[in-house]
Design a protein around this motif. Sequence first.
Motif, PDB file in Angstrom:
ATOM      1  N   MET A 146      19.696 -29.364   1.058  1.00  0.00           N
ATOM      2  CA  MET A 146      18.634 -28.408   0.110  1.00  0.00           C
ATOM      3  C   MET A 146      17.216 -28.209   0.408  1.00  0.00           C
ATOM      4  O   MET A 146      16.655 -29.244   1.435  1.00  0.00           O
ATOM      5  N   VAL A 147      16.299 -27.167   0.301  1.00  0.00           N
ATOM      6  CA  VAL A 147      15.131 -27.288   0.563  1.00  0.00           C
ATOM      7  C   VAL A 147      14.059 -27.286  -0.471  1.00  0.00           C
ATOM      8  O   VAL A 147      14.461 -26.747  -1.650  1.00  0.00           O
ATOM      9  N   GLN A 148      13.223 -28.351  -0.534  1.00  0.00           N
ATOM     10  CA  GLN A 148      12.170 -28.643  -1.557  1.00  0.00           C
ATOM     11  C   GLN A 148      11.138 -27.564  -1.426  1.00  0.00           C
ATOM     12  O   GLN A 148      10.418 -27.481  -0.502  1.00  0.00           O
ATOM     13  N   LEU A 149      10.845 -26.799  -2.633  1.00  0.00           N
ATOM     14  CA  LEU A 149       9.763 -26.079  -2.778  1.00  0.00           C
ATOM     15  C   LEU A 149       8.703 -26.703  -3.825  1.00  0.00           C
ATOM     16  O   LEU A 149       9.092 -26.769  -4.960  1.00  0.00           O
ATOM     17  N   SER A 150       7.719 -27.419  -3.261  1.00  0.00           N
ATOM     18  CA  SER A 150       7.097 -28.161  -4.078  1.00  0.00           C
ATOM     19  C   SER A 150       5.386 -27.465  -4.136  1.00  0.00           C
ATOM     20  O   SER A 150       4.891 -27.446  -3.076  1.00  0.00           O
ATOM     21  N   THR A 151       5.136 -26.984  -5.199  1.00  0.00           N
ATOM     22  CA  THR A 151       3.704 -26.035  -5.185  1.00  0.00           C
ATOM     23  C   THR A 151       2.851 -27.091  -5.016  1.00  0.00           C
ATOM     24  O   THR A 151       1.900 -26.660  -4.489  1.00  0.00           O
ATOM     25  N   GLY A 152       2.696 -28.402  -5.395  1.00  0.00           N
ATOM     26  CA  GLY A 152       1.965 -29.553  -5.207  1.00  0.00           C
ATOM     27  C   GLY A 152       1.611 -29.608  -3.729  1.00  0.00           C
ATOM     28  O   GLY A 152       0.451 -29.473  -2.952  1.00  0.00           O
ATOM     29  N   ASP A 153       2.683 -29.668  -2.905  1.00  0.00           N
ATOM     30  CA  ASP A 153       2.549 -29.702  -1.454  1.00  0.00           C
ATOM     31  C   ASP A 153       2.090 -28.476  -0.707  1.00  0.00           C
ATOM     32  O   ASP A 153       1.340 -28.657   0.305  1.00  0.00           O
ATOM     33  N   MET A 154       2.328 -27.452  -1.249  1.00  0.00           N
ATOM     34  CA  MET A 154       1.919 -26.178  -0.700  1.00  0.00           C
ATOM     35  C   MET A 154       0.448 -26.006  -0.932  1.00  0.00           C
ATOM     36  O   MET A 154      -0.189 -25.857  -0.123  1.00  0.00           O
ATOM     37  N   LEU A 155       0.018 -26.608  -2.219  1.00  0.00           N
ATOM     38  CA  LEU A 155      -1.436 -26.474  -2.326  1.00  0.00           C
ATOM     39  C   LEU A 155      -2.284 -27.419  -1.802  1.00  0.00           C
ATOM     40  O   LEU A 155      -3.439 -27.146  -0.922  1.00  0.00           O
ATOM     41  N   ARG A 156      -1.714 -28.742  -1.456  1.00  0.00           N
ATOM     42  CA  ARG A 156      -2.361 -29.585  -0.713  1.00  0.00           C
ATOM     43  C   ARG A 156      -2.368 -29.198   0.723  1.00  0.00           C
ATOM     44  O   ARG A 156      -3.523 -29.498   1.526  1.00  0.00           O
ATOM     45  N   ALA A 157      -1.386 -28.576   1.353  1.00  0.00           N
ATOM     46  CA  ALA A 157      -1.508 -27.868   2.649  1.00  0.00           C
ATOM     47  C   ALA A 157      -2.499 -27.060   2.849  1.00  0.00           C
ATOM     48  O   ALA A 157      -3.314 -26.860   3.811  1.00  0.00           O
ATOM     49  N   ALA A 158      -2.837 -26.240   1.578  1.00  0.00           N
ATOM     50  CA  ALA A 158      -3.938 -25.126   1.923  1.00  0.00           C
ATOM     51  C   ALA A 158      -5.045 -25.752   1.766  1.00  0.00           C
ATOM     52  O   ALA A 158      -6.102 -25.384   2.455  1.00  0.00           O
ATOM     53  N   VAL A 159      -5.230 -26.850   0.931  1.00  0.00           N
ATOM     54  CA  VAL A 159      -6.630 -27.642   0.856  1.00  0.00           C
ATOM     55  C   VAL A 159      -6.887 -28.294   2.227  1.00  0.00           C
ATOM     56  O   VAL A 159      -8.160 -28.087   2.807  1.00  0.00           O
ATOM     57  N   LYS A 160      -5.924 -28.834   2.954  1.00  0.00           N
ATOM     58  CA  LYS A 160      -6.286 -29.541   4.152  1.00  0.00           C
ATOM     59  C   LYS A 160      -6.779 -28.371   5.239  1.00  0.00           C
ATOM     60  O   LYS A 160      -7.399 -28.658   6.212  1.00  0.00           O
ATOM     61  N   GLU A 161      -5.696 -27.226   5.177  1.00  0.00           N
ATOM     62  CA  GLU A 161      -6.192 -26.299   6.210  1.00  0.00           C
ATOM     63  C   GLU A 161      -7.679 -25.401   5.764  1.00  0.00           C
ATOM     64  O   GLU A 161      -8.083 -24.829   6.675  1.00  0.00           O
ATOM     65  N   GLY A 162      -7.821 -25.984   4.874  1.00  0.00           N
ATOM     66  CA  GLY A 162      -9.418 -25.173   4.299  1.00  0.00           C
ATOM     67  C   GLY A 162      -9.226 -23.488   4.012  1.00  0.00           C
ATOM     68  O   GLY A 162      -9.996 -22.828   4.344  1.00  0.00           O
ATOM     69  N   THR A 163      -7.949 -23.128   3.673  1.00  0.00           N
ATOM     70  CA  THR A 163      -7.877 -21.636   3.338  1.00  0.00           C
ATOM     71  C   THR A 163      -8.618 -21.293   2.161  1.00  0.00           C
ATOM     72  O   THR A 163      -8.987 -22.202   1.548  1.00  0.00           O
ATOM     73  N   PRO A 164      -8.934 -19.971   1.920  1.00  0.00           N
ATOM     74  CA  PRO A 164      -9.559 -19.695   0.721  1.00  0.00           C
ATOM     75  C   PRO A 164      -9.012 -20.197  -0.507  1.00  0.00           C
ATOM     76  O   PRO A 164      -9.403 -20.500  -1.425  1.00  0.00           O
ATOM     77  N   LEU A 165      -7.587 -20.078  -0.505  1.00  0.00           N
ATOM     78  CA  LEU A 165      -6.685 -20.324  -1.482  1.00  0.00           C
ATOM     79  C   LEU A 165      -6.884 -22.138  -1.750  1.00  0.00           C
ATOM     80  O   LEU A 165      -6.974 -22.569  -2.891  1.00  0.00           O
ATOM     81  N   GLY A 166      -6.883 -22.725  -0.626  1.00  0.00           N
ATOM     82  CA  GLY A 166      -7.039 -24.172  -0.838  1.00  0.00           C
ATOM     83  C   GLY A 166      -8.457 -24.606  -1.282  1.00  0.00           C
ATOM     84  O   GLY A 166      -8.757 -25.574  -2.268  1.00  0.00           O
ATOM     85  N   GLN A 167      -9.540 -23.806  -0.787  1.00  0.00           N
ATOM     86  CA  GLN A 167     -10.785 -24.125  -1.270  1.00  0.00           C
ATOM     87  C   GLN A 167     -11.100 -23.834  -2.682  1.00  0.00           C
ATOM     88  O   GLN A 167     -11.494 -24.539  -3.550  1.00  0.00           O
ATOM     89  N   GLN A 168     -10.219 -22.842  -3.296  1.00  0.00           N
ATOM     90  CA  GLN A 168     -10.165 -22.329  -4.768  1.00  0.00           C
ATOM     91  C   GLN A 168      -9.626 -23.537  -5.546  1.00  0.00           C
ATOM     92  O   GLN A 168      -9.894 -23.991  -6.597  1.00  0.00           O
ATOM     93  N   ALA A 169      -8.481 -24.139  -4.921  1.00  0.00           N
ATOM     94  CA  ALA A 169      -7.487 -24.987  -5.614  1.00  0.00           C
ATOM     95  C   ALA A 169      -8.141 -26.401  -5.747  1.00  0.00           C
ATOM     96  O   ALA A 169      -7.850 -27.027  -6.714  1.00  0.00           O
ATOM     97  N   LYS A 170      -8.757 -26.824  -4.543  1.00  0.00           N
ATOM     98  CA  LYS A 170      -9.260 -28.316  -4.556  1.00  0.00           C
ATOM     99  C   LYS A 170      -9.915 -28.873  -5.734  1.00  0.00           C
ATOM    100  O   LYS A 170      -9.437 -29.819  -6.298  1.00  0.00           O
ATOM    101  N   ALA A 171     -10.812 -28.074  -6.327  1.00  0.00           N
ATOM    102  CA  ALA A 171     -11.595 -28.800  -7.471  1.00  0.00           C
ATOM    103  C   ALA A 171     -10.564 -28.924  -8.635  1.00  0.00           C
ATOM    104  O   ALA A 171     -10.679 -29.866  -9.436  1.00  0.00           O
ATOM    105  N   VAL A 172      -9.877 -27.889  -8.865  1.00  0.00           N
ATOM    106  CA  VAL A 172      -8.973 -27.900  -9.897  1.00  0.00           C
ATOM    107  C   VAL A 172      -7.996 -29.197  -9.760  1.00  0.00           C
ATOM    108  O   VAL A 172      -7.633 -29.745 -10.811  1.00  0.00           O
ATOM    109  N   MET A 173      -7.331 -29.233  -8.605  1.00  0.00           N
ATOM    110  CA  MET A 173      -6.321 -30.350  -8.435  1.00  0.00           C
ATOM    111  C   MET A 173      -7.153 -31.496  -8.698  1.00  0.00           C
ATOM    112  O   MET A 173      -6.504 -32.584  -8.987  1.00  0.00           O
TER     113      MET A 173
END
Length: 219
Positions: free
Chosen positions: A28-55
């Motif tokens: 099966m495939v795990q779809l973890s929004t936490g993992d997706m958001l952490r990946a975006a933070v790590k990559e420094g995408t605009p979405l990641g920059q927005q999400a970091k402080a909230v997380m």
Amino acid sequence: MTLNIILLGPPGAGKGTQAARLEEEHGMVQLSTGDMLRAAVKEGTPLGQQAKAVMDAGELVSDEIVSGLIGERLDALGGDVSVIFDGYPRTAAQADALDAILAARGRKLDHVIELRVEEDALVDRITGRFSCAKCGAGYHDRHKQPKVEGVCDACGSSEFKRRPDDNEETVRTRMAEYRAKTAPILPIYDERGLVTHVDGMAPIADVNDAIETILASAG
Ligand code: AP5
């Protein structure tokens, strides 16, 4: 048969641990929004920059962002892949969005598995958690140590990391968010006859067995 299941439970309930097992054992495939958001933070995408402080504060990222991520990820998968939603949905609006996302892709929800845990144990679980920096395999200082100290069981790496939001203060906020916004979606699924409760305080293997029994009942 393609399955779509939600693992629901507060921070540290064991959602990620069990999702990883289901991936291994059933493909099966795990779809973890936490993992997706952490990946975006790590990559420094605009979405990641927005999400970091909230997380980092332990609060919830906007419904639109996480539902958008889930829709994109499902589109990237084949229609015949079974999925585990881990950490999504977390609000009533996300639950509505998931219904629409699944229906638009010819999928339907099969099970909502609630991992029931005692809150006091969660702080211990979360503050003791670490993972392999290379492959992401999850461990715990006391409950799940690597077989050889300092060496990842899965990939042999000797580098490990801890999440910045895994401190007691942030965990308390995450739990309050769960109680206020996520727990209220359970009755919605309960009315639809989708919810099964599992004792998340049991040993990891026993929790896995209980989930396996639920999935077998789907066949
Ligand atoms: P997310 O990454 O989803 O974190 P979470 O829900 O707080 O859950 P955790 O990953 O902390 O716990 P888990 O249940 O997976 O436990 P685990 O298996 O690791 O979200 C992080 C942040 O992202 C959120 O705060 C929010 O800001 C944002 N976010 C994510 N999704 C969002 C959404 N949909 N909407 C809005 N914002 C969103 O287990 C924990 C530890 O316990 C491990 O060390 C494990 O080894 C151990 N353990 C597991 N099971 C057992 C057991 N049975 N007995 C003993 N130890 C165990």
